[in-house]
Scaffold this motif. Sequence first.
Motif, PDB file in Angstrom:
ATOM      1  N   LEU A  32       2.550  -0.742  10.231  1.00  0.00           N
ATOM      2  CA  LEU A  32       2.208  -0.654   8.810  1.00  0.00           C
ATOM      3  C   LEU A  32       0.841  -0.048   8.575  1.00  0.00           C
ATOM      4  O   LEU A  32       0.557   0.462   7.499  1.00  0.00           O
TER       5      LEU A  32
ATOM      6  N   PRO B 291       0.481   7.809  -3.727  1.00  0.00           N
ATOM      7  CA  PRO B 291      -0.353   6.964  -2.879  1.00  0.00           C
ATOM      8  C   PRO B 291      -0.452   5.540  -3.431  1.00  0.00           C
ATOM      9  O   PRO B 291      -0.118   5.275  -4.570  1.00  0.00           O
ATOM     10  N   GLY B 292      -0.906   4.652  -2.577  1.00  0.00           N
ATOM     11  CA  GLY B 292      -1.075   3.272  -3.011  1.00  0.00           C
ATOM     12  C   GLY B 292      -2.135   3.157  -4.105  1.00  0.00           C
ATOM     13  O   GLY B 292      -2.898   4.087  -4.376  1.00  0.00           O
ATOM     14  N   GLU B 293      -2.148   1.996  -4.730  1.00  0.00           N
ATOM     15  CA  GLU B 293      -3.052   1.797  -5.855  1.00  0.00           C
ATOM     16  C   GLU B 293      -4.267   1.025  -5.369  1.00  0.00           C
ATOM     17  O   GLU B 293      -4.199  -0.179  -5.177  1.00  0.00           O
TER      18      GLU B 293
ATOM     19  N   THR C 147      -3.776   6.277   3.065  1.00  0.00           N
ATOM     20  CA  THR C 147      -4.183   5.016   2.453  1.00  0.00           C
ATOM     21  C   THR C 147      -3.913   3.864   3.416  1.00  0.00           C
ATOM     22  O   THR C 147      -2.882   3.825   4.065  1.00  0.00           O
TER      23      THR C 147
ATOM     24  N   THR D  78      -1.113   2.246  10.424  1.00  0.00           N
ATOM     25  CA  THR D  78      -1.563   3.598  10.755  1.00  0.00           C
ATOM     26  C   THR D  78      -1.208   4.533   9.595  1.00  0.00           C
ATOM     27  O   THR D  78      -0.616   4.114   8.617  1.00  0.00           O
ATOM     28  N   ARG D  79      -1.546   5.788   9.768  1.00  0.00           N
ATOM     29  CA  ARG D  79      -1.261   6.758   8.708  1.00  0.00           C
ATOM     30  C   ARG D  79       0.202   6.692   8.336  1.00  0.00           C
ATOM     31  O   ARG D  79       1.070   6.536   9.167  1.00  0.00           O
ATOM     32  N   ARG D  80       0.510   6.773   7.083  1.00  0.00           N
ATOM     33  CA  ARG D  80       1.923   6.644   6.703  1.00  0.00           C
ATOM     34  C   ARG D  80       2.257   7.657   5.622  1.00  0.00           C
ATOM     35  O   ARG D  80       1.387   8.185   4.925  1.00  0.00           O
ATOM     36  N   ARG D  81       3.536   7.850   5.478  1.00  0.00           N
ATOM     37  CA  ARG D  81       4.062   8.751   4.463  1.00  0.00           C
ATOM     38  C   ARG D  81       4.291   7.948   3.187  1.00  0.00           C
ATOM     39  O   ARG D  81       4.729   6.809   3.219  1.00  0.00           O
ATOM     40  N   THR D  82       3.936   8.499   2.047  1.00  0.00           N
ATOM     41  CA  THR D  82       4.195   7.795   0.796  1.00  0.00           C
ATOM     42  C   THR D  82       5.238   8.572   0.017  1.00  0.00           C
ATOM     43  O   THR D  82       5.209   9.794  -0.050  1.00  0.00           O
TER      44      THR D  82
ATOM     45  N   ARG E  74       5.798   8.727  14.644  1.00  0.00           N
ATOM     46  CA  ARG E  74       5.279   9.182  13.360  1.00  0.00           C
ATOM     47  C   ARG E  74       3.851   9.693  13.531  1.00  0.00           C
ATOM     48  O   ARG E  74       3.476  10.731  13.006  1.00  0.00           O
TER      49      ARG E  74
ATOM     50  N   GLY F 174       3.391   1.191  -3.873  1.00  0.00           N
ATOM     51  CA  GLY F 174       2.882   1.324  -5.240  1.00  0.00           C
ATOM     52  C   GLY F 174       2.927   0.000  -5.956  1.00  0.00           C
ATOM     53  O   GLY F 174       3.502  -0.986  -5.488  1.00  0.00           O
TER      54      GLY F 174
ATOM     55  N   ASP G 211       6.465   7.545  -3.351  1.00  0.00           N
ATOM     56  CA  ASP G 211       6.193   7.642  -4.787  1.00  0.00           C
ATOM     57  C   ASP G 211       4.692   7.553  -5.036  1.00  0.00           C
ATOM     58  O   ASP G 211       4.198   6.684  -5.735  1.00  0.00           O
TER      59      ASP G 211
ATOM     60  N   GLY H 172       0.822  -1.207   0.000  1.00  0.00           N
ATOM     61  CA  GLY H 172       0.000   0.000   0.000  1.00  0.00           C
ATOM     62  C   GLY H 172       0.853   1.253   0.000  1.00  0.00           C
ATOM     63  O   GLY H 172       0.460   2.296  -0.515  1.00  0.00           O
ATOM     64  N   VAL H 173       2.031   1.169   0.568  1.00  0.00           N
ATOM     65  CA  VAL H 173       2.916   2.323   0.634  1.00  0.00           C
ATOM     66  C   VAL H 173       3.730   2.451  -0.644  1.00  0.00           C
ATOM     67  O   VAL H 173       3.998   3.554  -1.123  1.00  0.00           O
TER      68      VAL H 173
ATOM     69  N   VAL I 124      -0.317  13.787   4.714  1.00  0.00           N
ATOM     70  CA  VAL I 124      -0.052  12.606   3.880  1.00  0.00           C
ATOM     71  C   VAL I 124      -1.322  11.806   3.640  1.00  0.00           C
ATOM     72  O   VAL I 124      -2.186  11.712   4.501  1.00  0.00           O
ATOM     73  N   ASP I 125      -1.395  11.237   2.463  1.00  0.00           N
ATOM     74  CA  ASP I 125      -2.551  10.433   2.102  1.00  0.00           C
ATOM     75  C   ASP I 125      -2.715   9.248   3.046  1.00  0.00           C
ATOM     76  O   ASP I 125      -1.799   8.444   3.191  1.00  0.00           O
TER      77      ASP I 125
END
Lengths: 763, 148
Positions: B131, B141-143, A756, B133-137, A744, A652, B139, A649-650, A753-754
């Motif tokens: 993994l 956002p996820g697909e 997702t 919780t909110r995370r930084r991306t 974090r 791609g 490249d 998910g992070v 941040v998104d």
Amino acid sequence: MWFLLALHALGIVAAGLAGRASMRAALLTAGIAPAVTAAWAITELAGDGAPATARWTWVDALGLELSFLGDDLALMMTTLVSGIGALVFVYASGYFSPTAAGSVRFPTALLAFSTSMLGLVWADSIWTLFIFWELTSVTSFLLVGHKNTAPAVLDAARRALVITGGGGLVLLAGLMILGEQAGTTTLSELTPVSGTASSVAAVLVLVGAATKSAQFPFHVWLPGAMAAPTPVSAYLHSATMVKAGVLLVAALSPAFVEVDAWRSVGLAFGIVSMFWGAIGALRQRDAKLILAWGTVSQLGLLITVLALGSGKAIFAGISLLFAHALFKAALFLVVGEIDIRTGTRDIDELGSLYRSMPIATAVAVLAGASMAGVPPLLGFMAKEAAIEAALGMDGTTRVVALVAIVGGSVLTVAYTVRFLLATFGPGPTVTEVAPRRWAMTVPAVILGAAGVAGYVFAGTVTGIVGPAATESNAKSAVYELIRWPGLKTAFVISLGIVAAGVVLGLVITRRPTGAAPRPLGARTADASIDGVLAFAPRLTERVQHGSLPVYLATMGLAVWIASMPFLDELLLDHVVLWDRPVQGGLALITVAAAAAGASVRSRLGSTLALGAVGIGVSGLFVVHGAPDLALTQLVVETVIVVGFVLGLGVLGKNFPEAADAWQTIRVAIALAGGFGVTMALAMSARNPTGSAPVERITAEAVDEGGGKNLVNVILTDLRAIDTLGEVVVLATVAIGILALARARDADPDDDAVDPTTPAEVLT
Amino acid sequence: MIASRSPIVRLAVQTVTPLALLVGTYLLFAGHNRPGGGFAAGLVVGAVVTLRTVAGLQRPSHADVMVAVGMAVVVIVSFAPLLWGDSLLDQKVVEWKVPLLGKVKTGSALPFDIGVMAIVVGLIVALLDGLSTRRRTDDGPGEPELLT
């Protein structure tokens, strides 16, 4: 000895609890342990029994142990450390207001220091010595930085920590070389060493001692450390901790007796510091700083005398050490009382205190006179012994030592006269003097009177310092402190010193003092510490840059390089392709899955291929008859694949495009790493001893482990300590992940941040 | 918040959960004489937690408690023998009769294994926590259409 250490530990806890109620209660509670210890040391000194020892071995093969020995030198130091310690705790209960802040922190840190110092003076092993040496640095740091809101105080505390702590590392290096040369890590069993390595060790040990005992050019931390509350200055930075270096020089002088560098470097440190410190003391206006610079000078004198190394010199050095601890602590306590009662320590603002503070004046005059070496006081007898020791040397050493001791002593008398006259003599009258606090006065009186008592009972003092000196040099046994030597050379020199010093002191006192000078070198020290602190994160950024590909490449190449030296040991002639054909089939599937995993563009596909590799390997385990490994492998693979999918998910959908050259390099590194791992496995299968341990383990497993599953019995019984280590690692990783996740989540920047989540990925 | 929109996944995971936990428990107790053990059991239970998290049936939490309890158990079992003068991690084998099950033979390896299991489960839950919780991306956002 264990009992006393346990008592101290208990005292620390008790003081912490009492600190919640009030500062005074905590300090008086903390003072119990040192008082008991001092009483113990005095009884031990009076008795003739064998020295107390305490020993606890940790790792026998490495000689790592906690080892304590209460010989005569250690007992004398214990008396000083714990005796003065108990007095300082009483004094501090008057110094601080009952409701002062830090009432938990201060008493516990002070008692922790007292405990560390005991460990240091008792230490009989290089490792024990080092541990407690550094513990005194750390506790000193906490105490210097007591007022932890002022930046200048924190700077001073940091400087003290870095210089003394760093010096400890130098000392450790020196002690290790010494231990190697002498063939033992037990201090009391050291034998005289010689040779180049021993000279290096001697210099390293002396540098370590010089940082702790504030010798030029490492003295810069000591004046700064005066930012500490005065009880701390009196206790740590005049009477005990700064004596650690001196004590070390005394304790190790028998080992270095044949090393020339020991004496010459020691004399250089001592003589330069003696003069530099005395000049510094003459320039200061702050009464406390005068004493601090005086301490630098006096410690220089001690190092000088001890570095001479002869029986008489060691005796004189130990006597001086004893006398200095008493009179300097007394002087500090008086200055602290002046500070509290008048609100200033500036000698230009002080004066005529003999009227308002007669008892303090009397103590200061007694202690100051002892420092100046005026009869009838203890300091006089010790200084007399030092001059005798210098006279007893031959050749150049005799001249150098004599000139240095006489010159340094004249300056000492001069700054003592200036200090006493400017503070207590005629001058501006301080009108507002707060009422006397007995808790402060009594300890100072006891210490001041000790100088007189030491003179009157010279025989008793000889009985304490003589045996202590004998620990370092057996020839010290014949000497004693002499009350009234008669018109001998040394006595004439002594009188000359006092006369010249008084004249010089009077002249300097008349001169107006300028602005208080900043301690020379402090700025350089601070700058270099800042430099180190700035360099550290940059180095970390380089080494821990956070790029996953580079980490992997490093690991792969490291494995490859590590396997290279064993290339020719790898025998290919007994390699069997397979025991059963099914192994070949499974291997083929595994290899194919691995190739697929490396070539597909989709991350999910690659992950699944990796899972297939794992399942293929666990199939191989089954065929080999290792169901336990297979089971674990299978479950691990399952969890890893699910974890990877969550992570996708992070990351791609696809791997990013890479340039062809890059791709080639990656393939090469991967192959190299794979080759290295293959080599390692092939080598571990060689089984050089020839006999499989499986039968022994089977017997042991049923016998001791009470189980039939060998793998599990190995994990939980035969090699359980490995498992214990592994689960500790797992637990640490888990805590690390949680901490990172929480840090974090707490970071407000992340709101942008998104958000997702993996579940959204999967639906 | 993790929630799967697929009722099928949810139902499947719900059905599997008790079975998988049973397997995990079996592995824990069987470990001494047959394939299994605390590590494998912990992984199975961890896999269950992972599936349930993905299916949106629970959130990963209390990892710290599991790790702490596991560590405490492991450390106590390891160091307790020192108290009565045996060596570190010394094994005690106990045998007693239990109604229905017959003769049961076990030892101090069992609590040790339970501790290991708790730590392993705790680690997996911590990973899920990290993994999910909110995370930084980095490249993009996820697909979301990945598996649809």
